[in-house]
Motif scaffolding. Structure first.
Motif, short mmCIF file in Angstrom:
data_model
loop_
_atom_site.label_atom_id
_atom_site.label_comp_id
_atom_site.label_asym_id
_atom_site.label_seq_id
_atom_site.Cartn_x
_atom_site.Cartn_y
_atom_site.Cartn_z
N SER A 216 6.94 5.48 44.22
CA SER A 216 5.01 5.84 44.48
C SER A 216 5.34 7.17 43.87
O SER A 216 3.96 8.23 43.43
CB SER A 216 5.38 6.23 45.68
OG SER A 216 6.37 6.83 46.96
N VAL A 217 6.60 7.55 43.27
CA VAL A 217 6.91 8.92 42.57
C VAL A 217 5.82 8.97 40.69
O VAL A 217 5.41 10.26 40.09
CB VAL A 217 8.52 9.51 42.73
CG1 VAL A 217 7.94 10.93 41.66
CG2 VAL A 217 8.01 10.18 44.19
N SER A 220 2.30 8.82 40.83
CA SER A 220 1.32 10.09 41.32
C SER A 220 1.73 11.39 40.55
O SER A 220 0.83 11.93 40.18
CB SER A 220 1.94 10.73 42.63
OG SER A 220 3.61 10.80 43.00
N VAL A 329 -4.57 9.61 49.52
CA VAL A 329 -3.00 8.81 50.34
C VAL A 329 -3.00 8.72 51.62
O VAL A 329 -3.27 10.41 52.31
CB VAL A 329 -1.83 8.88 50.15
CG1 VAL A 329 -0.51 8.85 50.69
CG2 VAL A 329 -1.23 8.52 48.36
N TYR A 335 -2.50 17.16 46.22
CA TYR A 335 -1.34 16.80 46.03
C TYR A 335 -1.10 18.71 46.19
O TYR A 335 -1.23 19.19 45.18
CB TYR A 335 -0.81 16.88 44.98
CG TYR A 335 -0.99 15.04 44.80
CD1 TYR A 335 -0.10 13.98 44.74
CD2 TYR A 335 -2.91 15.32 44.42
CE1 TYR A 335 -0.02 13.23 44.66
CE2 TYR A 335 -2.51 12.87 45.07
CZ TYR A 335 -1.64 12.40 45.01
OH TYR A 335 -1.51 11.05 45.07
N GLU A 491 8.88 10.26 51.54
CA GLU A 491 7.80 10.52 51.90
C GLU A 491 6.36 11.38 51.80
O GLU A 491 5.51 11.42 51.83
CB GLU A 491 8.15 10.35 53.32
CG GLU A 491 8.65 9.66 53.85
CD GLU A 491 8.93 9.46 55.00
OE1 GLU A 491 8.11 10.23 56.61
OE2 GLU A 491 9.57 8.60 56.36
N ARG A 492 7.03 12.52 50.70
CA ARG A 492 6.62 13.69 51.21
C ARG A 492 6.26 14.11 49.53
O ARG A 492 6.01 15.53 48.90
CB ARG A 492 6.95 14.73 51.39
CG ARG A 492 6.42 14.50 53.19
CD ARG A 492 7.10 15.63 54.14
NE ARG A 492 5.94 16.88 53.75
CZ ARG A 492 6.89 18.17 54.37
NH1 ARG A 492 7.74 18.27 54.88
NH2 ARG A 492 5.98 19.31 53.61
N HIS A 494 6.17 14.91 46.08
CA HIS A 494 5.18 14.48 44.97
C HIS A 494 4.00 13.42 45.55
O HIS A 494 3.03 12.43 45.22
CB HIS A 494 5.06 14.12 43.56
CG HIS A 494 6.31 14.59 42.08
ND1 HIS A 494 6.29 15.09 41.16
CD2 HIS A 494 6.63 16.21 42.46
CE1 HIS A 494 7.03 15.65 40.52
NE2 HIS A 494 6.97 16.47 41.84
N GLN A 495 3.82 14.03 46.66
CA GLN A 495 2.15 13.23 47.21
C GLN A 495 1.98 14.40 48.83
O GLN A 495 2.01 15.37 48.47
CB GLN A 495 3.14 12.45 48.76
CG GLN A 495 3.89 11.48 48.11
CD GLN A 495 3.29 10.29 47.42
OE1 GLN A 495 2.97 9.30 47.66
NE2 GLN A 495 3.94 10.20 46.21
N SER A 497 1.18 14.58 51.23
CA SER A 497 1.58 14.81 52.50
C SER A 497 2.35 16.01 52.09
O SER A 497 3.48 16.77 53.59
CB SER A 497 2.93 13.38 53.72
OG SER A 497 3.50 13.40 52.01
#
Length: 551
Positions: A216-217, A220, A329, A335, A491-492, A494-495, A497
């Motif tokens: 996921s990173v 993103s 997301v 971001y 979970e966070r 580069h997201q 969140s």
């Protein structure tokens, strides 16, 4: 080296190790309320993720410059801004293609499920076709007697490269730093070396353990506009194809061509490894939008008071950029980068304000540098080192902050690079004075020392330290801090969140800021500057730099 260390410590006046009234006033000026205000603003949705050369990024830079001026820092050469030219390349994700052909069978890669690709070439449509060659870890390291290329002509080839370093065998535990990653393991090095080999492209084989972050990173971080500094004259041609591919997709692709990924890993771990032609042909087309842009580092100077040493500089850095607006997301496409790195910039501003409270000022000058385009490959810091506002030989040290503690006080603190130079001794002494214990890098295999803005300074020979917060949180059970950061990475990082909680406990960030202030203060006051230890890969660069200064 014992003599050099003792000389450095002797140069730190006794009063510098005691919290005198002036230091107490400076330390007391670092407050949670002010830090909270900085981080809340910089990570607000209105700044739209602070991507380079965007309205949000420019607002962040203006805010930082205003805070520098408010603290009484001076502009450098008439401005708080150092313009940084960048090239922005945005792949047209809807129309790009990546296809592999093995034994007459075509295997298209799905974007972004199987691969994330882009081009470093300034072309409206990069068309690439070439043989896929497995080059192991893609490292050429004479000091380790290691060369994955063995003189093979790789012109026009597409390289398949493993991330991280070759593993250290039991009989050679220090190979490539042992457990700790060297620069040869970083993704930036892999692409740089592929260019030097004359390749047309390079694909990095992703694993979570090897890269240090989940897929996921990759999506993103590399799914949007990619930035680079303008290429220097004489540089090799840019790679027409850069990217990451999923391990499972690579495994299936290699099986189709008659190879075993597991066997390739075994071969790549040997010194006698040679590039392996896979028999796979790569076809890629990457339509892109090219932009030539200006972003900016933000610099504020506290001039030193000693006429003989005020032209020597201590530099603090923290990057203010993040990823901007990207793939949504859970309905959120901004971001914000609260921890990474609005928090670090807030801390930088608090340290700058603390220095402004000093009377008298320190002997050496102190430069506060909020860097641009770190997420794109440390570009703002790299540009500063190429075009420094003050000569690199007169830059005594760099103290970098990338992530301030948002979860409460700790019993420990981490100073990446502490083992490489005498800066570590200063940090250890000051940490102890603040009731903190200096602990080693929590994950040396992830190469954090090479992943933030102190690294371009280190490569230029400047003794550098990356001050991270600790993980032993007061009032929390053993292991809580490590689990916290593992969840953040998963979970966070580069997201969208990565948002700021207005109720965050900033006690740990205050510890971090006070330590950063004291380390820089001691360097600014010391008779002698910090030195790299013997055996550091950066010592020879520094020695050459100082010899040029002495001429």
């Amino acid at each position: 080296m014992r003599t050099a260390t003792l000389a450095l410590l002797a140069g730190l006046a006794t009063t510098a190790f005691q919290l005198r009234d002036t230091l107490q006033a400076a330390l007391s000026s670092i407050t949670a309320d002010e830090l909270r205000a900085h981080v809340q603003f910089l990570s607000h949705d209105l700044l739209e993720g602070r991507a380079p050369a965007t309205r949000g990024g420019e607002l962040a830079a203006l805010y930082i410059a205003t805070q520098f001026a408010r603290a009484g820092l001076e502009p450098v050469k008439g401005s708080y801004f150092q313009e940084v030219p960048v090239v922005g390349i945005t792949a047209d994700k809807g129309n790009l293609s990546l296809e592999f052909e093995a034994r007459g069978r075509s295997m298209p890669a799905r974007y972004p499920a199987d691969a994330v690709i882009w081009t470093a070439a300034e072309e409206p449509a990069a068309d690439v076709a070439g043989e896929l060659v497995f080059v192991g870890y893609g490292a050429r390291a004479p000091e380790y007697r290691w060369d994955d290329f063995k003189g093979r002509d790789l012109g026009g080839k597409i390289l398949l490269v493993l991330v991280n370093d070759p593993p250290a065998p039991p009989e050679e535990p220090a190979l490539f730093g042992g457990r700790a990653m060297t620069y040869y393991g970083r993704w930036t090095y892999k692409f740089e070396e592929a260019e030097r080999q004359g390749a047309a492209g390079a694909l990095l084989l992703h694993t979570r353990d090897g890269a240090g972050y989940p897929w996921s990173v990759v999506e993103s971080s590399w799914g949007g506009e990619q930035f680079a500094l303008p290429r220097e004259p004489g540089a090799p041609p840019a790679l027409a194809l850069e990217g990451w591919i999923q391990r499972e997709f690579a495994r299936r692709l290699l099986v189709e061509a008659g190879h075993s990924l597991e066997e390739l890993y075994v071969l790549a771990a040997r010194r006698d490894f040679r590039p392996i032609a896979t028999g796979i042909t790569v076809h890629a087309r990457i339509p892109s939008r090219i932009r030539h842009l200006q972003t900016a580092n933000v610099a504020g100077l506290l001039p030193g008071q000693d006429p003989e040493r005020r032209d020597e500089i201590v530099v603090y850095t923290a990057h203010y950029d993040h990823l901007g607006i990207g793939t949504a997301v859970s309905g959120d496409s901004i971001y914000n980068g609260a921890y990474d790195n609005a928090s670090g910039v807030g801390l930088l501003l608090e340290v700058a304000d603390a220095f402004a409270h000093l009377s008298p000022r320190p002997d050496r000058s102190v430069l506060f540098l909020a860097t641009a385009a770190e997420e794109a490959g440390l570009l703002g810091a790299a540009y500063y080192v190429q075009q420094p506002l003050f000569p690199i030989p007169r830059t005594m040290a760099n103290i970098n902050i990338d992530g301030a503690n948002l979860w409460g006080e700790t019993r420990d603190v981490v100073a990446l690079g502490a083992e490489r130079s005498t800066l570590g001794r200063i940090a250890e002494t000051r940490a102890r004075q603040l009731g903190l214990r200096l602990t080693p890098d929590r994950a040396p295999e992830k190469g954090f020392f090479f992943r933030s803005d102190h690294f371009p300074f280190a490569r230029a020979g400047v003794p550098a330290l990356y001050l991270e917060h600790g993980l032993e949180f007061k009032g929390r059970p053993a292991g809580w801090g490590l689990q916290l950061m593992e969840r953040y990475d998963a979970e966070r990082y580069h997201q969208p969140s990565d948002e700021f909680d207005a109720g965050a406990d900033l006690g740990g960030a205050i510890q971090q800021a006070r330590l950063a202030f004291l380390v820089g203060y001691d360097v600014a006051q010391a008779r002698n500057g910090p030195e790299w230890y013997d055996g550091s890969e950066f010592k020879a660069v520094r020695d050459r730099s100082l010899r040029r200064r002495a001429r």
